[in-house]
Design an enzyme around this catalytic site. Structure first.
Site, PDB file in Angstrom:
ATOM      1  N   LYS A 138       7.533   5.925 -14.280  1.00 45.87           N
ATOM      2  CA  LYS A 138       6.580   6.522 -13.327  1.00 45.87           C
ATOM      3  C   LYS A 138       7.381   7.117 -12.173  1.00 45.87           C
ATOM      4  CE  LYS A 138       2.232   5.443 -10.954  1.00 45.87           C
ATOM      5  NZ  LYS A 138       2.569   5.150  -9.576  1.00 45.87           N
TER       6      LYS A 138
ATOM      7  N   GLY B 117      -5.714   5.615  -9.444  1.00 46.58           N
ATOM      8  CA  GLY B 117      -5.378   4.491  -8.572  1.00 46.58           C
ATOM      9  C   GLY B 117      -6.512   4.184  -7.619  1.00 46.58           C
ATOM     10  N   ARG B 118      -6.403   4.714  -6.404  1.00 44.04           N
ATOM     11  CA  ARG B 118      -7.345   4.354  -5.337  1.00 44.04           C
ATOM     12  C   ARG B 118      -8.798   4.715  -5.637  1.00 44.04           C
ATOM     13  NH1 ARG B 118      -4.066   7.604  -1.150  1.00 44.04           N
ATOM     14  NH2 ARG B 118      -3.866   8.800  -3.088  1.00 44.04           N
TER      15      ARG B 118
ATOM     16  N   ASN C 164      -1.103  11.935 -12.304  1.00 41.22           N
ATOM     17  CA  ASN C 164      -1.621  10.956 -11.347  1.00 41.22           C
ATOM     18  C   ASN C 164      -1.653  11.546  -9.931  1.00 41.22           C
ATOM     19  OD1 ASN C 164      -0.102   8.392  -9.504  1.00 41.22           O
ATOM     20  ND2 ASN C 164      -2.214   8.225 -10.174  1.00 41.22           N
TER      21      ASN C 164
ATOM     22  N   CYS D  34       7.872   4.224  -6.143  1.00 38.48           N
ATOM     23  CA  CYS D  34       7.445   3.455  -4.968  1.00 38.48           C
ATOM     24  C   CYS D  34       8.154   3.950  -3.706  1.00 38.48           C
ATOM     25  CB  CYS D  34       7.722   1.965  -5.191  1.00 38.48           C
ATOM     26  SG  CYS D  34       7.214   0.980  -3.769  1.00 38.48           S
TER      27      CYS D  34
ATOM     28  N   GLN E  65       5.246  -3.442 -15.435  1.00 39.01           N
ATOM     29  CA  GLN E  65       6.101  -2.522 -14.682  1.00 39.01           C
ATOM     30  C   GLN E  65       7.232  -3.238 -13.945  1.00 39.01           C
ATOM     31  OE1 GLN E  65       5.171  -0.511 -10.880  1.00 39.01           O
ATOM     32  NE2 GLN E  65       5.208   1.383 -12.040  1.00 39.01           N
TER      33      GLN E  65
ATOM     34  N   PRO F  12      -0.838   1.275 -11.701  1.00 37.97           N
ATOM     35  CA  PRO F  12      -0.353   0.006 -11.155  1.00 37.97           C
ATOM     36  C   PRO F  12      -0.526   0.022  -9.637  1.00 37.97           C
ATOM     37  CG  PRO F  12       1.497   1.456 -11.713  1.00 37.97           C
ATOM     38  CD  PRO F  12       0.248   2.139 -12.196  1.00 37.97           C
ATOM     39  N   MET F  13      -1.050  -1.050  -9.093  1.00 36.12           N
ATOM     40  CA  MET F  13      -1.200  -1.123  -7.628  1.00 36.12           C
ATOM     41  C   MET F  13      -0.918  -2.549  -7.172  1.00 36.12           C
ATOM     42  SD  MET F  13      -4.380   1.389  -6.663  1.00 36.12           S
ATOM     43  CE  MET F  13      -5.535   0.785  -7.865  1.00 36.12           C
TER      44      MET F  13
END
Ligand SMILES: Cc1cc2nc3c(=O)[nH]c(=O)nc-3n(C[C@H](O)[C@H](O)[C@H](O)COP(=O)(O)O)c2cc1C
Length: 338
Positions: free
Chosen positions: A144, A229-230, A205, A104, A74, A20-21
């Site tokens: 997460k 992710g990135r 992750n 986060c 999420q 998730p981003m």
């Protein structure tokens, strides 16, 4: 290696999932990554409290389209009651999985006691999870997390055990502490320790940018699934690359022409799916355009131009110019060596 994993009855390919981003992995992005083989996608984080107060953005953020499945929605929040209420609302969107964000690091989220702040309050994290699990019925709830709050308080194992006891169907572990934000490197040892401590699936992750780093994550942590992710910025192809590597297949990366074609398809999706005027949608597409050009000759100069795009036709022109530049450079190189 078994080719699938199961999270509370949801079967996922054991390749790589898209992380998730917020502000990046929106619907168009998720669709593109699924198209290239992402095993699973997750929505941008949504405020549990915001949903309960019928935030206007709820529908846009929580809607799950067929092309994105299997997909998780999420939520972030710090109050069990709001979390339970939010889960019930989200169920109307029929997600495959509900994920809770306890990783986060941004102050706006942490200061409300949500996100990675919950790494400092394991009992509350467990209570939130329990409330969500109860509200979710048959839909699996995953969480997460990060490795801990600071280097001195790494507690992912304790946290994961508590979440498992609360009914979590899987945990995603980003191997960084909150203090690190996105700097330094992910600690694979923490992910391995979590994998050894719980019986639910563990998703690893952090810092997977190609098939090699993905295989390393699987090898060194024993995790059940890898989340990227990135490494998928301007590179939905990473999922295809990883799938090929896991199957022991040869992989040919896309040509610059193919990359530009996919970039334009992605931008077109953004402008078509957005209720916003084209100029605004293009504004959001600028960073993606720059990412698709990353790593090529002259990409720094083109980045500046990507950040000035104001229409789809300008993006088309830029893509053409970019391809010409790469091809002329290649011809020059061949000329130099022949
Ligand atoms: C721009 C951006 C937005 C993010 N938004 C979220 C989010 O909404 N929810 C979440 O759990 N993690 C979020 N993350 C964290 C990623 O899911 C992931 O854990 C992190 O980037 C490490 O993985 P990577 O090294 O593969 O990028 C975000 C990361 C970035 C860079």
């Amino acid at each position: 290696m078994n080719n699938n994993i199961t999270i509370g009855g949801v079967v996922l390919k054991k390749t790589a999932a898209l992380a998730p981003m917020a502000g990046v992995a929106d619907r168009s992005y998720r669709l593109m990554c699924r198209k290239y083989g992402a095993a699973y996608t997750v929505s941008e984080m949504v405020s549990a409290k915001g949903i309960c107060y019928s935030d206007k953005k709820t529908a846009e953020l929580c809607t799950v389209t067929e092309g994105e499945r299997p997909m998780g929605v999420q939520l972030f929040g710090s109050e069990p009651d709001f979390m339970a209420e939010a889960v019930k609302i989200v169920l109307d969107y029929d997600p495959d999985i509900i994920d809770i964000n306890m990783g986060c690091p941004v102050p706006k989220v942490v200061n409300t006691g949500a996100g990675s702040s919950l790494m400092r309050d394991v009992p509350l994290a467990a209570e939130i999870t329990e409330a969500a699990v109860k509200a979710a019925g048959n839909v699996p709830v995953t969480v997460k997390i990060r490795s801990g709050w600071t280097a001195d308080s790494v507690n992912a194992v304790e946290m994961a055990r508590a979440l498992e006891s609360s009914g979590a169907a899987a945990v995603v572990v980003h191997g960084r502490t909150r203090d690190q934000f996105y700097s330094g490197s992910a600690d694979l040892g923490v992910i391995r320790a979590v994998k050894n401590a719980v019986n639910i699936p563990v998703i690893g992750n952090g810092d997977v940018t190609d098939s090699e780093s993905c295989l390393k994550m699987y090898r060194e942590t024993g995790c059940d699934l890898v989340m990227v992710g990135r490494g998928s910025y301007g590179n939905p192809f990473i999922f295809e690359e990883i799938e090929a590597a896991l199957a022991g297949r040869e992989y040919t990366p896309p040509s610059v022409e193919e990359r530009m074609r996919v970039m334009l398809e992605h931008i077109r999706m953004m402008t078509d799916s957005s209720a916003k005027p084209e100029e605004l949608a293009i504004h959001e597409a600028r960073k993606h355009a720059a990412w698709y050009m990353n790593g090529y000759y002259g990409s720094a100069k083109f980045r500046g131009r990507c950040y000035q795009l104001s229409s789809y036709s300008e993006a088309e022109e830029l893509a053409e110019e970019f391809i010409e530049l790469q091809n002329s450079r290649m011809h020059k190189k061949i000329g130099e060596t022949s």
